[in-house]
Design an enzyme around this catalytic site. Structure first.
Site, PDB file in Angstrom:
ATOM      1  N   HIS A   1       0.729  -1.142  -0.321  1.00 14.75           N
ATOM      2  CA  HIS A   1       0.250  -0.580  -0.064  1.00 14.75           C
ATOM      3  C   HIS A   1       0.891   1.176  -0.008  1.00 14.75           C
ATOM      4  O   HIS A   1       0.415   2.265  -0.585  1.00 14.75           O
ATOM      5  CB  HIS A   1      -1.166   0.110   1.268  1.00 14.75           C
ATOM      6  CG  HIS A   1      -0.764  -0.586   2.117  1.00 14.75           C
ATOM      7  ND1 HIS A   1       0.083  -1.271   2.661  1.00 14.75           N
ATOM      8  CD2 HIS A   1      -0.134   1.068   3.361  1.00 14.75           C
ATOM      9  CE1 HIS A   1       1.199  -1.526   4.017  1.00 14.75           C
ATOM     10  NE2 HIS A   1       1.066   0.175   4.599  1.00 14.75           N
TER      11      HIS A   1
ATOM     12  N   CYS B   1       7.671   0.091  -1.368  1.00 12.63           N
ATOM     13  CA  CYS B   1       7.300   0.031  -0.055  1.00 12.63           C
ATOM     14  C   CYS B   1       7.554   0.900   0.274  1.00 12.63           C
ATOM     15  O   CYS B   1       8.254   1.910  -0.008  1.00 12.63           O
ATOM     16  CB  CYS B   1       7.148  -2.075   1.088  1.00 12.63           C
ATOM     17  SG  CYS B   1       8.998  -1.148   1.143  1.00 12.63           S
ATOM     18  N   GLY B   2       7.456   1.432   1.917  1.00 16.13           N
ATOM     19  CA  GLY B   2       7.786   2.885   2.516  1.00 16.13           C
ATOM     20  C   GLY B   2       8.785   2.865   2.292  1.00 16.13           C
ATOM     21  O   GLY B   2       9.728   3.902   1.683  1.00 16.13           O
TER      22      GLY B   2
ATOM     23  N   GLY C   1      11.589  -4.384   4.485  1.00 17.81           N
ATOM     24  CA  GLY C   1      10.524  -5.140   4.072  1.00 17.81           C
ATOM     25  C   GLY C   1       9.997  -5.934   2.767  1.00 17.81           C
ATOM     26  O   GLY C   1      10.693  -7.444   2.456  1.00 17.81           O
TER      27      GLY C   1
ATOM     28  N   HIS D   1      28.375  -4.438  -9.693  1.00 20.71           N
ATOM     29  CA  HIS D   1      28.683  -5.239  -9.345  1.00 20.71           C
ATOM     30  C   HIS D   1      28.787  -6.351  -8.069  1.00 20.71           C
ATOM     31  O   HIS D   1      29.207  -7.575  -7.512  1.00 20.71           O
ATOM     32  CB  HIS D   1      29.091  -4.418  -7.656  1.00 20.71           C
ATOM     33  CG  HIS D   1      29.958  -3.277  -8.724  1.00 20.71           C
ATOM     34  ND1 HIS D   1      31.236  -3.218  -7.502  1.00 20.71           N
ATOM     35  CD2 HIS D   1      31.013  -2.904  -9.082  1.00 20.71           C
ATOM     36  CE1 HIS D   1      31.409  -2.066  -7.848  1.00 20.71           C
ATOM     37  NE2 HIS D   1      31.969  -2.100  -9.366  1.00 20.71           N
ATOM     38  N   ASN D   2      26.994  -6.348  -8.443  1.00 23.68           N
ATOM     39  CA  ASN D   2      26.056  -7.366  -7.168  1.00 23.68           C
ATOM     40  C   ASN D   2      24.884  -7.721  -8.182  1.00 23.68           C
ATOM     41  O   ASN D   2      24.574  -9.232  -8.089  1.00 23.68           O
ATOM     42  CB  ASN D   2      25.246  -7.033  -6.006  1.00 23.68           C
ATOM     43  CG  ASN D   2      26.571  -6.320  -5.351  1.00 23.68           C
ATOM     44  OD1 ASN D   2      25.789  -4.785  -5.382  1.00 23.68           O
ATOM     45  ND2 ASN D   2      27.238  -6.758  -4.802  1.00 23.68           N
TER      46      ASN D   2
ATOM     47  N   ARG E   1       8.747   6.138   0.608  1.00 22.84           N
ATOM     48  CA  ARG E   1       8.924   7.291   0.807  1.00 22.84           C
ATOM     49  C   ARG E   1      10.002   8.388   1.140  1.00 22.84           C
ATOM     50  O   ARG E   1       9.964   9.020   1.962  1.00 22.84           O
ATOM     51  CB  ARG E   1       8.126   6.643   2.383  1.00 22.84           C
ATOM     52  CG  ARG E   1       7.622   6.213   2.650  1.00 22.84           C
ATOM     53  CD  ARG E   1       6.288   5.687   4.440  1.00 22.84           C
ATOM     54  NE  ARG E   1       5.620   5.165   4.181  1.00 22.84           N
ATOM     55  CZ  ARG E   1       5.001   4.070   5.317  1.00 22.84           C
ATOM     56  NH1 ARG E   1       5.892   3.530   5.798  1.00 22.84           N
ATOM     57  NH2 ARG E   1       3.411   3.737   5.317  1.00 22.84           N
TER      58      ARG E   1
ATOM     59  N   ARG F   1      36.323 -10.400 -11.698  1.00 21.84           N
ATOM     60  CA  ARG F   1      35.678 -10.111  -9.855  1.00 21.84           C
ATOM     61  C   ARG F   1      34.654 -10.179  -9.571  1.00 21.84           C
ATOM     62  O   ARG F   1      34.512 -11.523  -8.269  1.00 21.84           O
ATOM     63  CB  ARG F   1      37.049  -9.970  -9.244  1.00 21.84           C
ATOM     64  CG  ARG F   1      36.775  -8.252  -8.692  1.00 21.84           C
ATOM     65  CD  ARG F   1      37.409  -6.756  -8.756  1.00 21.84           C
ATOM     66  NE  ARG F   1      37.210  -5.630  -8.299  1.00 21.84           N
ATOM     67  CZ  ARG F   1      37.012  -5.071  -9.677  1.00 21.84           C
ATOM     68  NH1 ARG F   1      37.048  -5.297 -10.124  1.00 21.84           N
ATOM     69  NH2 ARG F   1      36.747  -3.639  -8.673  1.00 21.84           N
TER      70      ARG F   1
END
Length: 145
Positions: A14, A68-69, A73, A101-102, A112, A135
């Site tokens: 929400h 989300c805010g 979460g 990198h990830n 928010r 790497r």
């Protein structure tokens, strides 16, 4: 990445509903799968994070966007999936580094704490940044247990 080469899974609770809707319209050139929420009525973020993560993990969708805010979460829930690397981003540079990198495959946006314009910039950076490999690939391969 060109819009016709990727499919994006969208999800929000929400607190992220308004941003998800804004991004859905902003990304209309892309193939999108909207997992909800479909209103600003109170809901539970895992109910949207898990379907988005499953769509990305299965290969049905190339990338995911969760809102989300705080971004926390949804990121925690999405990262329970073995092949998911969900990154909370609040700056464009973080969106770029999460891909470089990830090899992040889901961007998590804290509605928010960022403007709509910044959310758009981060999403476009995320979608258009290619994983460096090398790497970083060795490190990413050590993430899943």
């Amino acid at each position: 990445m060109e819009p016709n080469n990727i499919k994006i899974a969208l999800g929000a609770d929400h607190a992220g509903f308004t941003y998800k809707e804004m991004l859905r319209l902003f990304l209309s050139a892309y193939e999108l799968k909207d997992f909800g929420a479909y209103s600003a009525d109170s809901v539970d973020y895992p109910d949207f994070a898990h379907p988005v993560a499953e769509a990305v993990e299965s290969g049905e969708c190339t990338f995911g966007i969760l809102v989300c805010g705080s971004g926390n979460g949804i990121a925690i829930a999405a990262n329970k999936h073995q092949q998911i690397r969900a990154a909370i981003c609040w700056e464009t540079e973080l969106a770029a580094l999460s891909r470089l990198h990830n090899n992040a495959n889901i961007i998590c946006i804290p509605a928010r704490f960022v403007t709509e314009e910044l959310a758009k910039e981060m999403v476009m950076t995320f979608l258009n940044t290619v994983f460096e490999g090398g790497r970083h690939e060795t490190r990413v391969n050590k993430i899943s247990c």
